[in-house]
Design a protein around this motif. Structure first.
Motif, PDB file in Angstrom:
ATOM      1  N   ALA A  43      53.174  50.955  35.315  1.00  0.00           N
ATOM      2  CA  ALA A  43      52.320  50.619  36.460  1.00  0.00           C
ATOM      3  C   ALA A  43      50.893  50.322  36.005  1.00  0.00           C
ATOM      4  CB  ALA A  43      52.344  51.764  37.470  1.00  0.00           C
ATOM      5  N   ALA A  44      50.380  51.100  35.035  1.00  0.00           N
ATOM      6  CA  ALA A  44      49.032  50.867  34.521  1.00  0.00           C
ATOM      7  C   ALA A  44      48.944  49.514  33.830  1.00  0.00           C
ATOM      8  CB  ALA A  44      48.640  51.990  33.555  1.00  0.00           C
ATOM      9  N   ALA A  45      49.989  49.157  33.065  1.00  0.00           N
ATOM     10  CA  ALA A  45      50.004  47.864  32.376  1.00  0.00           C
ATOM     11  C   ALA A  45      50.052  46.721  33.377  1.00  0.00           C
ATOM     12  CB  ALA A  45      51.198  47.789  31.433  1.00  0.00           C
ATOM     13  N   VAL A  46      50.822  46.881  34.436  1.00  0.00           N
ATOM     14  CA  VAL A  46      50.909  45.849  35.471  1.00  0.00           C
ATOM     15  C   VAL A  46      49.555  45.645  36.132  1.00  0.00           C
ATOM     16  CG1 VAL A  46      51.930  45.268  37.711  1.00  0.00           C
ATOM     17  CG2 VAL A  46      53.373  46.174  35.865  1.00  0.00           C
ATOM     18  N   SER A  47      48.818  46.720  36.353  1.00  0.00           N
ATOM     19  CA  SER A  47      47.488  46.620  36.949  1.00  0.00           C
ATOM     20  C   SER A  47      46.548  45.804  36.064  1.00  0.00           C
ATOM     21  CB  SER A  47      46.919  48.022  37.176  1.00  0.00           C
ATOM     22  OG  SER A  47      45.632  47.951  37.734  1.00  0.00           O
ATOM     23  N   VAL A  48      46.632  46.021  34.748  1.00  0.00           N
ATOM     24  CA  VAL A  48      45.822  45.238  33.804  1.00  0.00           C
ATOM     25  C   VAL A  48      46.191  43.758  33.899  1.00  0.00           C
ATOM     26  CG1 VAL A  48      45.364  44.807  31.358  1.00  0.00           C
ATOM     27  CG2 VAL A  48      45.474  47.157  32.214  1.00  0.00           C
ATOM     28  N   LEU A  49      47.486  43.480  33.932  1.00  0.00           N
ATOM     29  CA  LEU A  49      47.936  42.089  34.025  1.00  0.00           C
ATOM     30  C   LEU A  49      47.457  41.444  35.325  1.00  0.00           C
ATOM     31  CD1 LEU A  49      49.675  39.724  32.992  1.00  0.00           C
ATOM     32  CD2 LEU A  49      51.605  40.745  34.221  1.00  0.00           C
ATOM     33  N   MET A  50      47.529  42.174  36.425  1.00  0.00           N
ATOM     34  CA  MET A  50      47.096  41.623  37.709  1.00  0.00           C
ATOM     35  C   MET A  50      45.623  41.236  37.676  1.00  0.00           C
ATOM     36  SD  MET A  50      49.675  41.446  39.794  1.00  0.00           S
ATOM     37  CE  MET A  50      50.597  41.020  38.325  1.00  0.00           C
ATOM     38  N   SER A  51      44.801  42.046  37.040  1.00  0.00           N
ATOM     39  CA  SER A  51      43.372  41.741  36.946  1.00  0.00           C
ATOM     40  C   SER A  51      43.149  40.474  36.125  1.00  0.00           C
ATOM     41  CB  SER A  51      42.621  42.917  36.312  1.00  0.00           C
ATOM     42  OG  SER A  51      42.725  44.069  37.117  1.00  0.00           O
ATOM     43  N   TRP A  52      43.900  40.325  35.033  1.00  0.00           N
ATOM     44  CA  TRP A  52      43.764  39.124  34.201  1.00  0.00           C
ATOM     45  C   TRP A  52      44.204  37.884  34.990  1.00  0.00           C
ATOM     46  CZ3 TRP A  52      47.045  35.321  32.485  1.00  0.00           C
ATOM     47  CH2 TRP A  52      46.549  34.472  31.492  1.00  0.00           C
ATOM     48  N   VAL A  53      45.329  37.999  35.680  1.00  0.00           N
ATOM     49  CA  VAL A  53      45.847  36.861  36.450  1.00  0.00           C
ATOM     50  C   VAL A  53      44.892  36.494  37.570  1.00  0.00           C
ATOM     51  CG1 VAL A  53      47.706  36.087  37.976  1.00  0.00           C
ATOM     52  CG2 VAL A  53      48.256  37.368  35.897  1.00  0.00           C
ATOM     53  N   GLU A  54      44.315  37.495  38.219  1.00  0.00           N
ATOM     54  CA  GLU A  54      43.397  37.230  39.332  1.00  0.00           C
ATOM     55  C   GLU A  54      42.204  36.404  38.875  1.00  0.00           C
ATOM     56  OE1 GLU A  54      41.634  40.667  41.396  1.00  0.00           O
ATOM     57  OE2 GLU A  54      42.542  39.770  43.181  1.00  0.00           O
ATOM     58  N   GLY A  55      41.698  36.711  37.676  1.00  0.00           N
ATOM     59  CA  GLY A  55      40.581  35.931  37.154  1.00  0.00           C
ATOM     60  C   GLY A  55      40.950  34.480  36.940  1.00  0.00           C
ATOM     61  N   HIS A  56      42.130  34.228  36.406  1.00  0.00           N
ATOM     62  CA  HIS A  56      42.569  32.849  36.186  1.00  0.00           C
ATOM     63  C   HIS A  56      42.895  32.156  37.503  1.00  0.00           C
ATOM     64  CE1 HIS A  56      43.005  31.762  31.891  1.00  0.00           C
ATOM     65  NE2 HIS A  56      42.803  33.055  31.736  1.00  0.00           N
ATOM     66  N   ASN A  57      43.466  32.894  38.441  1.00  0.00           N
ATOM     67  CA  ASN A  57      43.847  32.286  39.716  1.00  0.00           C
ATOM     68  C   ASN A  57      42.620  31.856  40.509  1.00  0.00           C
ATOM     69  OD1 ASN A  57      46.078  31.530  41.415  1.00  0.00           O
ATOM     70  ND2 ASN A  57      45.431  33.146  42.826  1.00  0.00           N
ATOM     71  N   LYS A  58      41.512  32.589  40.372  1.00  0.00           N
ATOM     72  CA  LYS A  58      40.275  32.203  41.061  1.00  0.00           C
ATOM     73  C   LYS A  58      39.700  30.924  40.461  1.00  0.00           C
ATOM     74  CE  LYS A  58      38.818  36.823  42.557  1.00  0.00           C
ATOM     75  NZ  LYS A  58      37.866  37.942  42.316  1.00  0.00           N
TER      76      LYS A  58
END
Length: 396
Positions: A67-82
């Motif tokens: 779950a912690a790793a997924v949270s890190v990935l979500m933050s990275w993806v959010e930056g690219h998606n913006k």
């Protein structure tokens, strides 16, 4: 209709890592790739490499659980998606169960059914579902596409599907499924692009040899058998998986060591294979380096090569001969000594290696006069996911 310049993110979730890649354009051009590794261990890492230097990342992080790793990935993806909106996300889903055979958009109904299939592969499915659900919460309008690793083998001949256990279990979905389907799809597509006629009208044996390892027998472009079965633990020995073992071991170890079913499952998936035999490493490179002075390492390498050779012989029998042998995966693509040992003694099948070409990791490593073409091909599961996602998105 697919956008003019689609941006597709591929996700390949393993039990202790998450690999991802970003593709752009109708030709599925890879622009970023990365991974979160060592999940659940000390000093987990996030590494990203991109065409744009600003995308490059290499850092240590805390990822005590998935779950912690997924949270890190979500933050990275959010930056690219913006910065540049994503078109879709494609997930490698290890198990499609008896129902799913084609890449398709993930729905609430599919997620519910995949949870029901989760006991088929408890080593991978829970983490993959965690990723799917996390993307849905963070990006509810972003299309998610499931690409099933079992799909390539979905239509195996019935004789290759059946498990020799009481028939009533078949109604519960217990059958031989096979895995590494995205890799095999990639290899067959590349055989076609290389102009090998056996890809569509011939007998091909594919050997995906990496930390996970399996083989597939393909006739006229269709899978007719594969070494993995109901779970990815079956078949040849792997880095930490046992491959096929005598089922009587379950009862024997239950009686002599009070081993539970859960403990047995952990043993055959995480403490067996190359690691179990060598008692030192699950990495073929380490074992090859120390086998001259360590009999355990030598026996681990020997067992791996022997078992792969046996499966090649078995599949040649199933196919009625063979025209092409393909080596792929980390070991298959990069270890000339292993390829030599596997092929040694298979001249009766028409396999003759050119040892100079083999040592140089050339695309074709067989002798020109050999009856069987032996090829080395870099498999690309992420590229295959991107293409599958692009095809699904273009239809919606």
């Amino acid at each position: 209709m697919q956008p003019a310049n689609p941006r597709i993110l591929t996700i390949n979730g393993g039990s202790s890592s998450i690999k991802f890649a970003l593709f752009e354009g109708g030709d599925s051009r890879r622009v970023v790739e990365g991974a979160i590794s060592r999940i659940g261990l000390s000093e987990a890492t996030l590494r990203v490499k991109g065409a744009n230097p600003a995308d490059n990342v290499s850092l240590s992080l805390s990822a005590p659980d998935y779950a912690a790793a997924v949270s890190v990935l979500m933050s990275w993806v959010e930056g690219h998606n913006k910065r540049d909106a994503l078109t879709a996300v494609g997930h490698r889903v290890v198990h499609g169960g008896p129902k799913y055979r084609e890449a398709q958009r993930i729905t609430v109904v599919m997620v519910r059914e995949l949870h029901e299939f989760s006991p088929f592969d408890p080593e991978h499915m829970p983490e993959e579902l965690l990723l799917i659900e996390a993307f849905h919460r963070r990006f509810p309008d972003l299309p998610q596409i499931a690409c099933f690793d079992t799909a390539f083998h979905h239509d195996l001949p019935r004789v290759a599907q059946l498990l020799p256990i009481p028939r009533r279990y078949e109604a519960q979905g217990l059958r031989r499924y096979g895995f590494h389907g995205l890799s095999y799809s990639s290899l067959m597509e590349q055989l076609v692009s290389q102009g090998d006629p056996t890809a569509t009208a011939g007998r091909v044996i594919l050997a995906h040899l990496g930390s996970g390892a399996s083989l597939a027998a393909v006739r006229d472009g269709k899978s007719v058998d594969t070494s993995m079965g109901f779970t990815p633990a079956a078949g040849v020995p792997m880095s930490t998986r046992s491959g096929d073992v005598d089922p009587g071991l379950v009862w024997y170890l239950a009686r002599t060591e009070k081993m539970t079913a859960k403990q047995f499952n952990e043993m055959v998936n995480a403490r067996s294979g190359l690691l179990g035999i060598s008692e030192t490493s699950s990495d073929m490179r380490d074992l090859l380096a120390c086998e001259p002075r360590d009999v355990r390492a030598a026996e681990a390498v020997g067992l791996f090569c022997y078992q792969v050779k046996k499966w090649i012989g078995a599949f040649a029998a199933a196919l009625g001969g063979m025209d092409t042998l393909v080596f792929a995966g980390g070991i298959g693509e990069n270890s000339p000594p292993v390829r030599t040992r596997i092929c040694d003694g298979l001249g009766f099948l028409g396999i003759e290696l050119d040892e100079t070409h083999n040592a140089e990791n050339r695309a074709v490593i067989s002798k020109a006069a050999g009856r069987v073409a032996v090829r080395v091909i870099h498999t690309d599961e992420e590229q295959m996911i991107a293409k599958m996602v692009g095809a699904v998105v273009s239809l919606n």
